[in-house]
Every structure is written in structure tokens, then in C-alpha cells.
Design a protein around this motif. Structure first.
Motif, mmCIF file in Angstrom:
data_model
loop_
_atom_site.group_PDB
_atom_site.id
_atom_site.type_symbol
_atom_site.label_atom_id
_atom_site.label_comp_id
_atom_site.label_asym_id
_atom_site.label_seq_id
_atom_site.Cartn_x
_atom_site.Cartn_y
_atom_site.Cartn_z
ATOM 1 N N ALA A 31 -19.035 18.545 58.735
ATOM 2 C CA ALA A 31 -19.568 17.536 59.651
ATOM 3 C C ALA A 31 -19.461 16.150 59.035
ATOM 4 O O ALA A 31 -19.127 15.172 59.710
ATOM 5 C CB ALA A 31 -21.026 17.860 59.981
ATOM 6 N N GLY A 32 -19.736 16.060 57.720
ATOM 7 C CA GLY A 32 -19.594 14.785 57.038
ATOM 8 C C GLY A 32 -18.161 14.298 57.015
ATOM 9 O O GLY A 32 -17.898 13.108 57.167
ATOM 10 N N LEU A 33 -17.198 15.215 56.848
ATOM 11 C CA LEU A 33 -15.787 14.835 56.811
ATOM 12 C C LEU A 33 -15.312 14.314 58.173
ATOM 13 O O LEU A 33 -14.580 13.332 58.248
ATOM 14 C CB LEU A 33 -14.938 16.032 56.382
ATOM 15 N N VAL A 34 -15.740 14.969 59.248
ATOM 16 C CA VAL A 34 -15.349 14.505 60.585
ATOM 17 C C VAL A 34 -16.000 13.160 60.876
ATOM 18 O O VAL A 34 -15.357 12.247 61.424
ATOM 19 C CB VAL A 34 -15.739 15.543 61.657
ATOM 20 N N GLY A 35 -17.265 13.016 60.495
ATOM 21 C CA GLY A 35 -17.918 11.718 60.671
ATOM 22 C C GLY A 35 -17.235 10.627 59.854
ATOM 23 O O GLY A 35 -17.080 9.494 60.309
ATOM 24 N N PHE A 36 -16.789 10.987 58.660
ATOM 25 C CA PHE A 36 -16.055 10.044 57.810
ATOM 26 C C PHE A 36 -14.765 9.601 58.501
ATOM 27 O O PHE A 36 -14.431 8.412 58.524
ATOM 28 C CB PHE A 36 -15.737 10.716 56.475
ATOM 29 N N ALA A 37 -14.028 10.549 59.079
ATOM 30 C CA ALA A 37 -12.768 10.220 59.752
ATOM 31 C C ALA A 37 -13.007 9.343 60.975
ATOM 32 O O ALA A 37 -12.231 8.419 61.251
ATOM 33 C CB ALA A 37 -12.044 11.504 60.157
ATOM 34 N N ALA A 38 -14.086 9.622 61.708
ATOM 35 C CA ALA A 38 -14.377 8.839 62.917
ATOM 36 C C ALA A 38 -14.773 7.404 62.586
ATOM 37 O O ALA A 38 -14.474 6.479 63.343
ATOM 38 C CB ALA A 38 -15.483 9.515 63.719
ATOM 39 N N LEU A 39 -15.426 7.212 61.449
ATOM 40 C CA LEU A 39 -15.939 5.889 61.095
ATOM 41 C C LEU A 39 -15.021 5.122 60.149
ATOM 42 O O LEU A 39 -15.196 3.920 59.956
ATOM 43 C CB LEU A 39 -17.323 6.033 60.442
ATOM 44 N N PHE A 70 -10.260 10.014 64.159
ATOM 45 C CA PHE A 70 -9.755 8.756 63.605
ATOM 46 C C PHE A 70 -9.073 7.924 64.690
ATOM 47 O O PHE A 70 -9.280 6.702 64.769
ATOM 48 C CB PHE A 70 -8.782 9.040 62.465
ATOM 49 N N VAL A 71 -8.263 8.557 65.540
ATOM 50 C CA VAL A 71 -7.585 7.836 66.619
ATOM 51 C C VAL A 71 -8.603 7.257 67.603
ATOM 52 O O VAL A 71 -8.515 6.090 68.005
ATOM 53 C CB VAL A 71 -6.590 8.763 67.352
ATOM 54 N N GLU A 72 -9.571 8.073 67.984
ATOM 55 C CA GLU A 72 -10.607 7.607 68.901
ATOM 56 C C GLU A 72 -11.395 6.452 68.286
ATOM 57 O O GLU A 72 -11.667 5.439 68.944
ATOM 58 C CB GLU A 72 -11.544 8.767 69.251
ATOM 59 N N MET A 92 -18.824 0.320 56.056
ATOM 60 C CA MET A 92 -19.161 1.402 55.135
ATOM 61 C C MET A 92 -19.899 2.547 55.809
ATOM 62 O O MET A 92 -20.423 3.433 55.131
ATOM 63 C CB MET A 92 -20.007 0.843 53.982
ATOM 64 N N ASN A 93 -19.941 2.554 57.135
ATOM 65 C CA ASN A 93 -20.573 3.673 57.837
ATOM 66 C C ASN A 93 -19.916 4.991 57.507
ATOM 67 O O ASN A 93 -20.563 6.038 57.442
ATOM 68 C CB ASN A 93 -20.517 3.445 59.355
ATOM 69 N N SER A 94 -18.587 4.961 57.311
ATOM 70 C CA SER A 94 -17.877 6.193 56.975
ATOM 71 C C SER A 94 -18.386 6.749 55.652
ATOM 72 O O SER A 94 -18.555 7.962 55.498
ATOM 73 C CB SER A 94 -16.370 5.911 56.886
ATOM 74 N N ALA A 95 -18.666 5.856 54.705
ATOM 75 C CA ALA A 95 -19.210 6.305 53.426
ATOM 76 C C ALA A 95 -20.603 6.888 53.614
ATOM 77 O O ALA A 95 -20.978 7.872 52.952
ATOM 78 C CB ALA A 95 -19.248 5.143 52.439
ATOM 79 N N GLY A 96 -21.386 6.297 54.533
ATOM 80 C CA GLY A 96 -22.711 6.831 54.801
ATOM 81 C C GLY A 96 -22.654 8.248 55.339
ATOM 82 O O GLY A 96 -23.447 9.112 54.934
ATOM 83 N N ALA A 97 -21.708 8.511 56.250
ATOM 84 C CA ALA A 97 -21.568 9.865 56.795
ATOM 85 C C ALA A 97 -21.121 10.844 55.710
ATOM 86 O O ALA A 97 -21.611 11.974 55.625
ATOM 87 C CB ALA A 97 -20.562 9.854 57.939
ATOM 88 N N LEU A 98 -20.176 10.402 54.875
ATOM 89 C CA LEU A 98 -19.654 11.279 53.823
ATOM 90 C C LEU A 98 -20.728 11.572 52.782
ATOM 91 O O LEU A 98 -20.974 12.733 52.421
ATOM 92 C CB LEU A 98 -18.440 10.622 53.171
ATOM 93 N N VAL A 99 -21.389 10.514 52.291
ATOM 94 C CA VAL A 99 -22.431 10.685 51.283
ATOM 95 C C VAL A 99 -23.611 11.463 51.851
ATOM 96 O O VAL A 99 -24.214 12.299 51.167
ATOM 97 C CB VAL A 99 -22.893 9.309 50.754
ATOM 98 N N GLY A 100 -23.927 11.195 53.127
ATOM 99 C CA GLY A 100 -25.025 11.917 53.746
ATOM 100 C C GLY A 100 -24.815 13.412 53.758
ATOM 101 O O GLY A 100 -25.742 14.191 53.498
#
Length: 441
Positions: A63-71, A127-129, A370-378
Motif C-alpha cells: 500500500a505504501g509503494l502504490v501511494g508512493f507511485a501515486a504521489l 503514477f500516470v493518474e 514530499m507526500n510520496s515520501a510520507g506514504a512510503l515512510v508511513g
């Protein structure tokens, strides 16, 4: 530009004459509706990503990886996107974004419908979206003041924030509810929303930008101009840095919410209910934004918002009742919507039209890059420490930022110094941008 055009507002009304009500502005209503549909669809798919990975894939890390890709596009594409929004035709660019989003989310719906879940495909589509959303939002924000009269700018931006909060509410409920019916439905909804938004764009008649001089393009120079212009704005520079930290923390909190509900026997529908309650708070905050702007200084709004967030985040670490969690998130959304309205009105009013995309992109990059980092770190923090320590740490970090706002001279003196601008911006202020850069009384 002719003398007649110089004395017209964004909706073609002569200066000094009363403009028709905003509700009769056909092109603005089309843009408002289409962008709202696009936001609703994007929110539905964003809600569905962690549900898909946690409930179906069984992986908080996934879930963190997908959130990272989206952000991730918020970090990689903001600055070049802003320059290109100021260079290209904004309406055509938004059309291309809807087509890209439709294709990406349609592919996910088709894959899930056939029984396949492939993490790299989901990350690529996200990522595209996410990339399309970056360009779309920058272009739409820049286009607004070309479609409305200057007297209607604050109201238009307030309604845009309320629309965003409403779309977030409906998207939260739709994403979680449709996922409970079939895991592919939220992504199909997103694809259909992009299709409807595309139709509204095709019906708009007015141009989304002023006439621009023909000159050689230099992407690096254009990006640098936006960075330099923003750097000269002391208050916004300080405020957006604090907001950047808060956005990272909210990414961790949002992912923690999914695990909190699951750990206490909740369902995706429960998350949708919490999102609905939170969305109501955001809508109320957006609709009351103009009232608060007349009574509180920008610095007070920033400091107060950070303090309210810190106070409301801490109980999330220890409570489990969905109604209580929903009320806490509603309060956070109310404060966040007020801050969004204040920042949006301030930024659009002080920025020349030819730099709207770049200036907005700089603020967005610093605020959300840095939201992508927040999703990944989270994802990693929650896997390592669990929900209670992680959320408590998030609340403590937010309190530290509230204290930083209190002691910051730039935040305390917000609005007391003149807005700095480049010489060419000052020249623009005496032509077509003059009515729009004057703050409303």
C-alpha cells in the motif's frame, strides 16, 4: 491587447459595471463541474489503492509503494508542469490529462475485472493518474481568473475549495463503498469521471489564458523565474514550508487510519463513513472561508491551523470508535479548508497571469512534493511500530511545527509587508493584471 480589452474583467465585463452573478457564468460553471467530477474520480481511486493492497493484497508495504507511485509526480513534475502550463494552451492540456487518466484507470478496472492484480501495473497506472492530476490542477487554477470577473475571484476560489472538499467526500464514500461491492468499481468510476470532465472542457468557449508574446522558450529559465518570484514572498515562503511538513504527516496518518479500522474489526465501508464525516467538515470550512479571511490575519490562520491539527491528531492514537475518529478528522478538514482558501486567494491575487502555472507549481512542489515520501515512510513505520506509537509521533511532530510558526517572524508579520515582485511583473500590474492583483476589500 486593445484598450477595450484592458478594461474588461475575466468574463468580458467592462470595468466599473456590475458583473452578472457568478451562477450565470456558463464557462466557469462548466469548468467547475468538470474539475469536480475529475477530482471525485481521482479521490475514489486514491481511497481504493490502500484498500486493494491491505484487504486484497494483504500488504501494508505494498500500500505504501502504490501511494508512493501515486504521489511521486508531485515531487518530479511540479516545476516543469508549471512552466508548461504557462506556455501551452491550458484547455488542450486539461483535455489531454483527462484522456490520460481515463486510459490509466480504465486499464486497472479491466485488469481487476479479469482477476489480475499486478503491483507494477498498479504503480504505473497510479503514477500516470497522479501526473495527469498535477497538470490538470495547475491549468485549472491558472484558468479561473480568465473566466470570472475580478470581483468574483474570491467567491470563485472559495467555491472551488468547497467543490474540492465535496468531491473528496463523495469520492471517499464512493471509493470505499464501490470497493465493498467489487474491487474494480472505484477505478471504473474514475475512468467515467474523466470522460465526463472531458465533455465539459469541450463545451467551454473562452480562452484559459491571456495573449502571450511569441518568444523562444527555455524551460530552465522559466522554472527559475517562478522560483525566484516565490522566494521573494517572505510569508508564503515560510508558510508553505510548514504546510509541507504537515502534508507529510497527514500521509502517514491517512495510512494509519486504514490499519486502525482493520485492527478493530472495521470494513472499507467504515473508512468511507469516516471520510464522509471528514468531508462535511471540509465543506463547512470552505464555505466559511471568506468570513474567516475578513477577521483573521494570514499568519494567525497558519499558526491556528497547525495547532488545531496537533490537538486533534493525538486522540486518533488511542480511540477506536469510528464516530469519534470521524469527528476528529472533520475538525482537521475544517481547519485545512480554511487554510486552503486563504492561501489560494492570496496566491492567485498577487501572481501575474503569465506566471500562474509556475508560481502555483512551486508552492505545490514545496507543499506536497514530499507526500510520496510520507506514504512510503508511513508504510514502513506502521509495519515496524504499529498504529498507536506512529500516530502519537505524528501528533508530536505537528505540535513542533505549530511552535515554529509562533516564533517565526515571517508568519507573525504576515500581511504587514508589501508583496515583492520582479520589474516586469510590476509593468504587468499596470495593464491587464492590475484589477486582478488588487486584494478584495
Amino acid at each position: 491587447m486593445s484598450l477595450t480589452e484592458e478594461h474588461r474583467g475575466g468574463d468580458g465585463v467592462r470595468a466599473g459595471t456590475a458583473p452578472p452573478p457568478l451562477r450565470k457564468n456558463r464557462d466557469f460553471l462548466l469548468l467547475w463541474t468538470g474539475a469536480g467530477l475529475s477530482l471525485l474520480g481521482t479521490r475514489a481511486s486514491t481511497v481504493a489503492y490502500p484498500l486493494l493492497m491491505v484487504w486484497y493484497g494483504g500488504s501494508p508495504t505494498g500500500a505504501g509503494l502504490v501511494g508512493f507511485a501515486a504521489l511521486l509526480p508531485q515531487l518530479l513534475l511540479q516545476l516543469p508542469a508549471g512552466a508548461l502550463v504557462d506556455r501551452w494552451d491550458r484547455r488542450r492540456l486539461m483535455i489531454a490529462c483527462d484522456i490520460a487518466g481515463l486510459t490509466a484507470m480504465g486499464s486497472v478496472a479491466a485488469a481487476l475485472l479479469s482477476g489480475h492484480l499486478w503491483l507494477p501495473h498498479l504503480m504505473a497506472a497510479a503514477f500516470v493518474e497522479g501526473s495527469a492530476v498535477i497538470f490538470y490542477r495547475l491549468a485549472e487554477r491558472a484558468a479561473v481568473r480568465n473566466l470570472v470577473h475580478p470581483d468574483h475571484l474570491t467567491v470563485a476560489l472559495t467555491r472551488n475549495e468547497a467543490r474540492g472538499q465535496g468531491a473528496g467526500l463523495l469520492g471517499q464514500v464512493s471509493g470505499s463503498s464501490l470497493y465493498a461491492l467489487a474491487k474494480w468499481l472505484p477505478f471504473l468510476l474514475t475512468a467515467v469521471a474523466h470522460l465526463c470532465a472531458l465533455v465539459t472542457l469541450l463545451l467551454i468557449r473562452k480562452k484559459f489564458q491571456t495573449e502571450r508574446p511569441q518568444e523562444p522558450h527555455d524551460l530552465r529559465r522559466e522554472v527559475r523565474e517562478g522560483l525566484v518570484w516565490v522566494w521573494r514572498q517572505r510569508f508564503m515562503r515560510a508558510a508553505v514550508g510548514l504546510i509541507a511538513g504537515s502534508n507529510i504527516l497527514f500521509q502517514v496518518l491517512s495510512l494509519a487510519l486504514v490499519l486502525i479500522i482493520k485492527e478493530h474489526g472495521g470494513s472499507p465501508a467504515t473508512i468511507g463513513l469516516i471520510g464522509a464525516v471528514s468531508g462535511v467538515g471540509g465543506i463547512c470550512g470552505a464555505f466559511t472561508g471568506s468570513w474567516w479571511l475578513k477577521r483573521l490575519s494570514p499568519g494567525t490562520l497558519v499558526t491556528g491551523t497547525l495547532a488545531v491539527w496537533a490537538l486533534l491528531m493525538l486522540p486518533v492514537a488511542v480511540v477506536s470508535r469510528p464516530v469519534v475518529i470521524g469527528a476528529l478528522f472533520a475538525g482537521m478538514s475544517f481547519a485545512g479548508a480554511l487554510l486552503n482558501v486563504a492561501a489560494g486567494v492570496y496566491q492567485v491575487q498577487i501572481t501575474p497571469d503569465a506566471m500562474q502555472g509556475r508560481v502555483t507549481s512551486v508552492f505545490a512542489l514545496i507543499g506536497s512534493g514530499m507526500n510520496s515520501a510520507g506514504a512510503l515512510v508511513g508504510g514502513f513505520l506502521l509495519a515496524a511500530f504499529g498504529t498507536t506509537p506512529t500516530v502519537a509521533g505524528v501528533a508530536a511532530a505537528m505540535a513542533v511545527m505549530a511552535l515554529a510558526a509562533v516564533v517565526s517572524p515571517a508568519i507573525r508579520t504576515a500581511g504587514q509587508e508589501p508583496v515583492e515582485a520582479r520589474p516586469e511583473d510590476d509593468a504587468a500590474a499596470h495593464t491587464e493584471d492590475a484589477p486582478r492583483r488588487t486584494p478584495e476589500k
